[in-house]
Motif scaffolding. Structure first.
Motif, mmCIF file in Angstrom:
data_model
loop_
_atom_site.group_PDB
_atom_site.id
_atom_site.type_symbol
_atom_site.label_atom_id
_atom_site.label_comp_id
_atom_site.label_asym_id
_atom_site.label_seq_id
_atom_site.Cartn_x
_atom_site.Cartn_y
_atom_site.Cartn_z
ATOM 1 N N CYS A 4 54.387 36.549 20.492
ATOM 2 C CA CYS A 4 53.487 35.568 21.195
ATOM 3 C C CYS A 4 52.983 36.308 22.391
ATOM 4 N N VAL A 5 53.746 37.039 23.164
ATOM 5 C CA VAL A 5 53.319 37.485 24.544
ATOM 6 C C VAL A 5 52.159 38.479 24.157
ATOM 7 N N GLN A 6 52.218 39.170 23.146
ATOM 8 C CA GLN A 6 51.292 40.231 22.749
ATOM 9 C C GLN A 6 50.168 39.425 22.129
ATOM 10 N N ARG A 7 50.304 38.466 21.593
ATOM 11 C CA ARG A 7 48.802 37.765 21.152
ATOM 12 C C ARG A 7 48.216 37.043 22.353
ATOM 13 N N ILE A 8 48.898 36.418 23.276
ATOM 14 C CA ILE A 8 48.555 35.867 24.675
ATOM 15 C C ILE A 8 47.623 36.895 25.290
ATOM 16 N N THR A 9 48.332 38.065 25.323
ATOM 17 C CA THR A 9 47.705 39.267 26.151
ATOM 18 C C THR A 9 46.434 39.774 25.474
ATOM 19 N N GLY A 10 46.635 39.888 24.344
ATOM 20 C CA GLY A 10 45.274 40.244 23.595
ATOM 21 C C GLY A 10 43.956 39.537 23.668
ATOM 22 N N ALA A 11 44.313 38.147 23.712
ATOM 23 C CA ALA A 11 43.248 37.185 23.589
ATOM 24 C C ALA A 11 42.988 36.559 25.116
ATOM 25 N N TRP A 12 43.600 37.165 26.181
ATOM 26 C CA TRP A 12 43.382 36.574 27.345
ATOM 27 C C TRP A 12 41.787 36.766 27.968
ATOM 28 N N PRO A 13 41.138 35.844 28.111
ATOM 29 C CA PRO A 13 39.633 35.952 28.629
ATOM 30 C C PRO A 13 39.510 36.655 29.668
ATOM 31 N N THR A 14 38.486 37.510 29.814
ATOM 32 C CA THR A 14 38.263 38.193 31.046
ATOM 33 C C THR A 14 37.817 37.329 32.105
ATOM 34 N N GLU A 15 37.164 35.995 31.783
ATOM 35 C CA GLU A 15 36.384 35.466 32.671
ATOM 36 C C GLU A 15 37.473 34.347 33.297
ATOM 37 N N ARG A 16 38.652 34.490 32.664
ATOM 38 C CA ARG A 16 39.516 33.287 33.217
ATOM 39 C C ARG A 16 40.174 34.009 34.610
ATOM 40 N N THR A 17 40.029 33.057 35.607
ATOM 41 C CA THR A 17 40.539 33.688 36.753
ATOM 42 C C THR A 17 41.606 32.756 37.201
ATOM 43 N N ALA A 18 41.926 31.583 36.623
ATOM 44 C CA ALA A 18 42.991 30.890 36.998
ATOM 45 C C ALA A 18 44.092 31.288 35.930
ATOM 46 N N PRO A 19 45.262 31.914 36.576
ATOM 47 C CA PRO A 19 46.547 32.570 35.891
ATOM 48 C C PRO A 19 47.427 31.477 35.298
ATOM 49 N N THR A 20 46.803 30.710 34.324
ATOM 50 C CA THR A 20 47.382 29.619 33.927
ATOM 51 C C THR A 20 47.574 29.583 32.264
ATOM 52 N N VAL A 21 48.671 29.662 31.639
ATOM 53 C CA VAL A 21 48.701 29.432 30.260
ATOM 54 C C VAL A 21 49.110 28.301 29.852
ATOM 55 N N TYR A 22 48.048 27.833 28.774
ATOM 56 C CA TYR A 22 48.133 26.443 28.227
ATOM 57 C C TYR A 22 48.720 26.361 26.847
ATOM 58 N N ALA A 23 49.434 25.483 26.287
ATOM 59 C CA ALA A 23 49.926 25.057 25.158
ATOM 60 C C ALA A 23 48.995 25.748 24.071
ATOM 61 N N GLN A 24 47.763 25.375 24.053
ATOM 62 C CA GLN A 24 46.939 26.175 22.829
ATOM 63 C C GLN A 24 46.969 27.653 22.933
ATOM 64 N N ASP A 25 47.310 28.277 24.198
ATOM 65 C CA ASP A 25 47.192 29.714 23.980
ATOM 66 C C ASP A 25 48.517 30.320 23.318
ATOM 67 N N LEU A 26 49.701 29.612 22.993
ATOM 68 C CA LEU A 26 50.773 30.020 22.726
ATOM 69 C C LEU A 26 50.694 30.518 21.020
ATOM 70 N N GLY A 27 49.973 29.764 20.492
ATOM 71 C CA GLY A 27 49.963 30.179 19.228
ATOM 72 C C GLY A 27 51.062 29.719 18.232
ATOM 73 N N ILE A 28 51.937 28.847 18.689
ATOM 74 C CA ILE A 28 53.078 28.196 17.960
ATOM 75 C C ILE A 28 52.742 26.858 17.638
ATOM 76 N N PRO A 29 53.516 26.195 16.579
ATOM 77 C CA PRO A 29 53.413 24.890 16.393
ATOM 78 C C PRO A 29 53.792 23.960 17.381
ATOM 79 N N PHE A 30 52.818 22.893 17.703
ATOM 80 C CA PHE A 30 53.347 21.784 18.453
ATOM 81 C C PHE A 30 54.093 20.504 17.685
ATOM 82 N N ARG A 31 54.986 19.846 18.191
ATOM 83 C CA ARG A 31 55.798 18.674 17.343
ATOM 84 C C ARG A 31 55.485 17.621 18.063
ATOM 85 N N SER A 32 55.615 17.627 19.283
ATOM 86 C CA SER A 32 55.637 16.257 20.160
ATOM 87 C C SER A 32 54.229 15.778 20.249
ATOM 88 N N ALA A 33 53.933 14.378 20.359
ATOM 89 C CA ALA A 33 52.845 13.865 20.673
ATOM 90 C C ALA A 33 52.251 14.643 21.985
#
Length: 243
Positions: free
Chosen positions: A196-225
């Motif tokens: 998961c860490v490698q996936r996020i690092t590889g897809a990290w947008p160069t233009e993203r300035t805010a160092p925030t990781v969002y749920a959709q960045d994780l690449g794992i299934p979401f179960r809760s609403a």
């Protein structure tokens, strides 16, 4: 990528470390049940700064002499620097005959080869994902390392630490990302988190300035609403369309 310091920061592993610290005071063999990446980092805790000679069992067989050569190397290292912790990794993937040879070292705490004999502090590690290990009770002091899915709060600790190391700057998780991490079952244990860490690092947008990781960045299934809402999150600054 993962270090012992990372593990020591995990609240879910605090009982494991207390057990290991208690075991380190005894001259006994230790059996660690847990995922291999995590367990291998725990050997140093038992060694108390001493030498560690690791034997990765699934890659060797006694028939071709490879295990004997590695044991002889451990004995030679121990003779120069004092008794070494000899760590047998993933013992449950060995043949029954090879398991019995490891059992003899664990029971007798001696590496005994022709012209080579050394008192050893054996550590045997088994990864439960690869089957059980049946040894007589009482041979080893035993400790179970919980799966990441059973201590998912540790994923919230580990992910930002590993990403900071990879990206070279601190990062934070938004609330939905924390929820997704804690609700995930982590069937692949720590190996899945590292991927998961490698996936996020590889897809990290160069233009993203805010160092925030969002749920959709994780690449794992979401179960809760709440976590699923992250998939439909509007980009920041987007205006809602009036009907």
């Amino acid at each position: 990528m993962l270090t012992l310091d990372d593990l020591e920061a995990c609240p879910g592993l605090a009982p494991t470390f207390r057990t290991l610290d208690a075991y380190a005071r005894f001259d006994r063999a230790v059996l660690i049940r847990g995922e291999t990446t995590t367990a291998r980092l725990l050997f140093a805790r038992l060694a108390n700064g001493g030498a560690i000679h690791e034997i990765y069992c699934p890659l060797v067989t006694v028939a071709d002499g490879a295990m004997q050569e590695q044991l002889r190397g451990a004995a030679h290292a121990g003779g120069r620097r004092g008794p070494a912790v000899v760590a047998f990794v993933e013992v449950n993937r060995l043949t029954v005959d090879d398991q019995q040879r490891v059992l003899a070292v664990a029971r007798d705490r001696v590496i005994d080869l022709r012209a080579t004999r050394m008192t050893a502090r054996p550590v045997a590690q088994v990864d439960p994902r690869f089957g059980a290990l049946v040894w007589p009770p009482g041979v080893c002091l035993e400790v179970d390392v919980p799966n990441l899915g059973d201590r998912s709060e540790d994923a919230v600790v580990l992910l930002p630490r590993l990403l900071e190391r990879m990206l070279g700057r601190p990062v934070r998780l938004d609330a939905l990302a924390e929820e997704a991490l804690t609700e995930h079952a982590w069937p692949g244990d720590v190996s899945e988190l590292l991927a998961c860490v490698q996936r996020i690092t590889g897809a990290w947008p160069t233009e993203r300035t805010a160092p925030t990781v969002y749920a959709q960045d994780l690449g794992i299934p979401f179960r809760s609403a709440a976590a699923r809402r992250a998939q439909t999150r509007r980009p920041r600054g987007a205006r809602s369309r009036r009907s």
